[in-house]
Motif scaffolding. Structure first.
Motif, PDB file in Angstrom:
ATOM      1  N   VAL A 187       0.849  -1.184   0.000  1.00 12.80           N
ATOM      2  CA  VAL A 187       0.000   0.000   0.000  1.00 12.80           C
ATOM      3  C   VAL A 187       0.889   1.240   0.000  1.00 12.80           C
ATOM      4  CG1 VAL A 187      -1.811   1.260   1.243  1.00 12.80           C
ATOM      5  CG2 VAL A 187      -1.708  -1.236   1.386  1.00 12.80           C
ATOM      6  N   THR A 188       0.626   2.184  -0.896  1.00  7.66           N
ATOM      7  CA  THR A 188       1.301   3.481  -0.848  1.00  7.66           C
ATOM      8  C   THR A 188       0.231   4.555  -0.699  1.00  7.66           C
ATOM      9  OG1 THR A 188       1.314   3.840  -3.256  1.00  7.66           O
ATOM     10  CG2 THR A 188       3.186   2.659  -2.298  1.00  7.66           C
ATOM     11  N   VAL A 189       0.500   5.535   0.167  1.00  4.11           N
ATOM     12  CA  VAL A 189      -0.490   6.561   0.487  1.00  4.11           C
ATOM     13  C   VAL A 189       0.144   7.942   0.318  1.00  4.11           C
ATOM     14  CG1 VAL A 189      -2.150   7.399   2.194  1.00  4.11           C
ATOM     15  CG2 VAL A 189      -1.484   4.981   2.183  1.00  4.11           C
ATOM     16  N   ASN A 190      -0.539   8.825  -0.406  1.00  2.00           N
ATOM     17  CA  ASN A 190      -0.052  10.179  -0.628  1.00  2.00           C
ATOM     18  C   ASN A 190      -1.165  11.168  -0.301  1.00  2.00           C
ATOM     19  OD1 ASN A 190       0.704  12.714  -1.757  1.00  2.00           O
ATOM     20  ND2 ASN A 190       2.128  11.682  -3.138  1.00  2.00           N
ATOM     21  N   PRO A 191      -1.067  11.861   0.848  1.00  2.00           N
ATOM     22  CA  PRO A 191      -2.128  12.789   1.239  1.00  2.00           C
ATOM     23  C   PRO A 191      -2.191  14.041   0.360  1.00  2.00           C
ATOM     24  CG  PRO A 191      -0.291  12.973   2.754  1.00  2.00           C
ATOM     25  CD  PRO A 191       0.013  11.804   1.848  1.00  2.00           C
ATOM     26  N   SER A 192      -1.084  14.408  -0.287  1.00  2.00           N
ATOM     27  CA  SER A 192      -1.078  15.590  -1.143  1.00  2.00           C
ATOM     28  C   SER A 192      -1.964  15.382  -2.366  1.00  2.00           C
ATOM     29  CB  SER A 192       0.349  15.926  -1.590  1.00  2.00           C
ATOM     30  OG  SER A 192       1.166  16.251  -0.481  1.00  2.00           O
ATOM     31  N   THR A 193      -1.883  14.190  -2.939  1.00  2.00           N
ATOM     32  CA  THR A 193      -2.716  13.871  -4.096  1.00  2.00           C
ATOM     33  C   THR A 193      -4.033  13.213  -3.678  1.00  2.00           C
ATOM     34  OG1 THR A 193      -1.640  11.711  -4.365  1.00  2.00           O
ATOM     35  CG2 THR A 193      -0.697  13.581  -5.568  1.00  2.00           C
ATOM     36  N   LYS A 194      -4.192  13.010  -2.363  1.00  2.00           N
ATOM     37  CA  LYS A 194      -5.395  12.379  -1.808  1.00  2.00           C
ATOM     38  C   LYS A 194      -5.687  11.062  -2.518  1.00  2.00           C
ATOM     39  CE  LYS A 194      -7.468  16.753  -0.360  1.00  2.00           C
ATOM     40  NZ  LYS A 194      -8.638  17.648  -0.420  1.00  2.00           N
ATOM     41  N   SER A 195      -4.658  10.212  -2.556  1.00  2.00           N
ATOM     42  CA  SER A 195      -4.806   8.955  -3.284  1.00  2.00           C
ATOM     43  C   SER A 195      -4.020   7.835  -2.627  1.00  2.00           C
ATOM     44  CB  SER A 195      -4.332   9.126  -4.734  1.00  2.00           C
ATOM     45  OG  SER A 195      -2.970   9.504  -4.774  1.00  2.00           O
ATOM     46  N   LYS A 251       7.560   2.435 -11.412  1.00  2.00           N
ATOM     47  CA  LYS A 251       7.633   3.866 -11.707  1.00  2.00           C
ATOM     48  C   LYS A 251       6.407   4.591 -11.163  1.00  2.00           C
ATOM     49  CE  LYS A 251       8.186   7.191 -15.470  1.00  2.00           C
ATOM     50  NZ  LYS A 251       8.350   7.375 -16.949  1.00  2.00           N
ATOM     51  N   VAL A 252       5.241   3.973 -11.329  1.00  2.00           N
ATOM     52  CA  VAL A 252       4.001   4.565 -10.808  1.00  2.00           C
ATOM     53  C   VAL A 252       4.069   4.717  -9.292  1.00  2.00           C
ATOM     54  CG1 VAL A 252       1.528   4.155 -10.460  1.00  2.00           C
ATOM     55  CG2 VAL A 252       2.557   3.750 -12.708  1.00  2.00           C
ATOM     56  N   LEU A 253       4.561   3.679  -8.617  1.00  2.00           N
ATOM     57  CA  LEU A 253       4.628   3.702  -7.155  1.00  2.00           C
ATOM     58  C   LEU A 253       5.663   4.708  -6.669  1.00  2.00           C
ATOM     59  CD1 LEU A 253       4.405  -0.130  -6.422  1.00  2.00           C
ATOM     60  CD2 LEU A 253       2.564   1.566  -6.294  1.00  2.00           C
ATOM     61  N   LYS A 254       6.791   4.802  -7.358  1.00  2.00           N
ATOM     62  CA  LYS A 254       7.806   5.782  -6.986  1.00  2.00           C
ATOM     63  C   LYS A 254       7.272   7.204  -7.102  1.00  2.00           C
ATOM     64  CE  LYS A 254      11.884   3.106  -8.348  1.00  2.00           C
ATOM     65  NZ  LYS A 254      12.976   3.003  -9.334  1.00  2.00           N
ATOM     66  N   GLU A 255       6.570   7.479  -8.181  1.00  2.00           N
ATOM     67  CA  GLU A 255       5.996   8.806  -8.374  1.00  2.00           C
ATOM     68  C   GLU A 255       4.977   9.102  -7.275  1.00  2.00           C
ATOM     69  OE1 GLU A 255       4.454   8.762 -12.316  1.00  2.00           O
ATOM     70  OE2 GLU A 255       6.419   9.066 -13.273  1.00  2.00           O
ATOM     71  N   HIS A 256       4.227   8.088  -6.896  1.00  2.00           N
ATOM     72  CA  HIS A 256       3.221   8.272  -5.855  1.00  2.00           C
ATOM     73  C   HIS A 256       3.880   8.542  -4.502  1.00  2.00           C
ATOM     74  CE1 HIS A 256      -0.391   6.892  -3.414  1.00  2.00           C
ATOM     75  NE2 HIS A 256      -0.851   7.856  -4.182  1.00  2.00           N
ATOM     76  N   LEU A 257       5.045   7.925  -4.273  1.00  2.00           N
ATOM     77  CA  LEU A 257       5.781   8.134  -3.038  1.00  2.00           C
ATOM     78  C   LEU A 257       6.681   9.377  -3.101  1.00  2.00           C
ATOM     79  CD1 LEU A 257       6.838   4.449  -2.268  1.00  2.00           C
ATOM     80  CD2 LEU A 257       5.249   5.839  -0.914  1.00  2.00           C
ATOM     81  N   GLU A 258       6.681  10.035  -4.258  1.00  2.00           N
ATOM     82  CA  GLU A 258       7.499  11.236  -4.478  1.00  2.00           C
ATOM     83  C   GLU A 258       8.973  10.944  -4.276  1.00  2.00           C
ATOM     84  OE1 GLU A 258       5.931  14.412  -2.096  1.00  2.00           O
ATOM     85  OE2 GLU A 258       3.922  14.284  -2.982  1.00  2.00           O
ATOM     86  N   ILE A 259       9.395   9.814  -4.856  1.00  2.00           N
ATOM     87  CA  ILE A 259      10.774   9.371  -4.776  1.00  2.00           C
ATOM     88  C   ILE A 259      11.469   9.656  -6.093  1.00  2.00           C
ATOM     89  CG2 ILE A 259      12.280   7.347  -4.620  1.00  2.00           C
ATOM     90  CD1 ILE A 259      10.291   6.151  -2.691  1.00  2.00           C
ATOM     91  N   ASN A 260      12.671  10.192  -6.007  1.00  2.00           N
ATOM     92  CA  ASN A 260      13.499  10.404  -7.185  1.00  2.00           C
ATOM     93  C   ASN A 260      13.940   9.040  -7.707  1.00  2.00           C
ATOM     94  OD1 ASN A 260      15.647  10.848  -8.974  1.00  2.00           O
ATOM     95  ND2 ASN A 260      16.137  12.810  -8.013  1.00  2.00           N
ATOM     96  N   ASN A 261      13.572   8.715  -8.939  1.00  2.00           N
ATOM     97  CA  ASN A 261      13.888   7.402  -9.495  1.00  2.00           C
ATOM     98  C   ASN A 261      15.367   7.061  -9.419  1.00  2.00           C
ATOM     99  OD1 ASN A 261      11.250   6.864 -10.077  1.00  2.00           O
ATOM    100  ND2 ASN A 261      11.399   7.359 -12.258  1.00  2.00           N
ATOM    101  N   GLU A 262      16.223   8.060  -9.664  1.00  2.00           N
ATOM    102  CA  GLU A 262      17.652   7.771  -9.678  1.00  2.00           C
ATOM    103  C   GLU A 262      18.160   7.295  -8.327  1.00  2.00           C
ATOM    104  OE1 GLU A 262      16.265  10.318 -11.102  1.00  2.00           O
ATOM    105  OE2 GLU A 262      16.783  10.024 -13.206  1.00  2.00           O
ATOM    106  N   SER A 263      17.499   7.708  -7.238  1.00  2.00           N
ATOM    107  CA  SER A 263      17.989   7.370  -5.899  1.00  2.00           C
ATOM    108  C   SER A 263      17.700   5.938  -5.500  1.00  2.00           C
ATOM    109  CB  SER A 263      17.362   8.304  -4.852  1.00  2.00           C
ATOM    110  OG  SER A 263      15.976   8.066  -4.747  1.00  2.00           O
ATOM    111  N   THR A 264      16.829   5.242  -6.262  1.00  2.00           N
ATOM    112  CA  THR A 264      16.453   3.890  -5.863  1.00  2.00           C
ATOM    113  C   THR A 264      16.718   2.855  -6.944  1.00  2.00           C
ATOM    114  OG1 THR A 264      14.193   4.192  -6.658  1.00  2.00           O
ATOM    115  CG2 THR A 264      14.638   4.753  -4.366  1.00  2.00           C
ATOM    116  N   ASP A 265      17.413   3.243  -7.988  1.00  2.00           N
ATOM    117  CA  ASP A 265      17.661   2.274  -9.051  1.00  2.00           C
ATOM    118  C   ASP A 265      18.428   1.073  -8.512  1.00  2.00           C
ATOM    119  OD1 ASP A 265      16.409   3.715 -10.953  1.00  2.00           O
ATOM    120  OD2 ASP A 265      18.199   4.647 -11.811  1.00  2.00           O
TER     121      ASP A 265
END
Length: 314
Positions: A91-99, A299-313
């Protein structure tokens, strides 16, 4: 037909009855609830995950991830001494996007077991290395951090159903499982029957996905019944079941913050499936994930978590 199970309440309980503890705390006794919650804490040695470089601040509304683990008891009748994860839900939760994004990972998914040095079914990670290895394996599979976990003993479903006086389900096809006949239509189930209803897979035309849907159905019913006022009279029995069957690294304050600051995020739920196909190696069944589709999901989950893709490759 079984109604489509909505996931929006699963985080509020983060497995069956944590939410019930909060609902009834004011009316029954905060001390009893806090005592129970203290006993279900399990702060495993996570060290620093290479996929999460900063700590989560619920007060500031940081997006976060949670792994819901349903752990099965060993099947001694079949000579299997190991406990495995029967259900894995990210489960990923983002209150800013309310999703909220939710991913149910098939238990037979073929992937690298981190710390073991080889590939196997993802649900075997718990047998090999417990909660820590399961978290690391899921992190590696989806290439995202797992910030929190809630682990549930699947046998606890039986006790919880009985503590709530049984449940009613809508069964959309006739089947028999372990000596019990589940007719099509409305069924009243006790704890033992509910557990069998949730476990059957072989006769379901949807396979593991059908079983996952039935498990989500039972979770939803338990949450609805547990949160009702009538459950307050059985709170001691409910809390005993919680204490015996649930472990988490979420604190009680964290749960309160999630309830207060992340509630709107649960109104927009997007569910994902792990794309792949059935396969077999050495006469053993595996679910073979589509690596390209898994990367797209990551990629979808990283964007939802507001994670920079390069930092978790990887």
């Amino acid at each position: 037909m079984i109604k489509k199970i909505k996931w929006k309440k699963i985080l509020l309980v983060t497995v069956t009855m944590i939410g019930v503890m909060i609902v009834v705390a004011g009316s029954y006794g905060w001390n009893l609830v806090t005592s129970t919650f203290t006993n279900i804490q399990e702060n495993i040695d996570r060290k620093e995950s290479e996929k999460r470089l900063a700590s989560i601040n619920f007060d500031e509304g940081d997006p976060f991830s949670l792994l819901l683990m349903g752990i099965d008891e060993p099947d001694e009748d079949e000579g299997d001494p190991y406990r495995r994860s029967d259900a894995l839900v990210v489960v990923t939760v983002n209150p800013s996007t309310k999703s909220t994004q939710m991913v149910s990972i098939p238990r037979d998914t073929y992937t690298e077991i981190v710390g073991l040095g080889e590939k196997d079914k993802i649900n075997h990670s718990y047998a090999f290395g417990g909660t820590e290895m399961t978290i690391r394996t899921v992190e590696n599979f989806l290439d995202i951090p797992i910030d929190y976990f809630v682990r549930v003993n699947m046998e606890g479903f039986e006790d919880m159903v009985d503590a709530l006086g049984g449940i009613e389900v809508e069964n959309d096809f006739d089947f028999k499982y372990r000596g019990t006949h589940f007719e099509e239509g409305t069924l009243q189930l006790n704890g033992a029957d509910a557990l069998s209803y949730a476990r059957m897979r072989a006769q379901d035309p949807r396979g593991d996905f059908g079983r996952q849907e039935r498990q989500r159905e039972i979770l939803q019913i338990l949450i609805d019944k547990g949160a009702s006022f009538s459950s307050v009279t059985r709170i001691e029995e409910i809390l005993t079941v919680v204490e015996e069957n649930i472990r988490t690294n979420l604190g009680l304050g964290d749960i309160w913050s999630i309830q207060s600051n992340y509630r709107d995020a649960l109104h927009a739920i997007e569910e994902h499936v792990v794309a792949g196909e059935d396969g077999e190696m050495d006469e053993v069944y595996y679910y073979l994930p589509d690596e390209e589709k898994v990367q797209e999901l990551s990629k979808v989950l990283k964007e939802h978590l507001e994670i920079n893709n390069e930092s978790t490759d990887k």
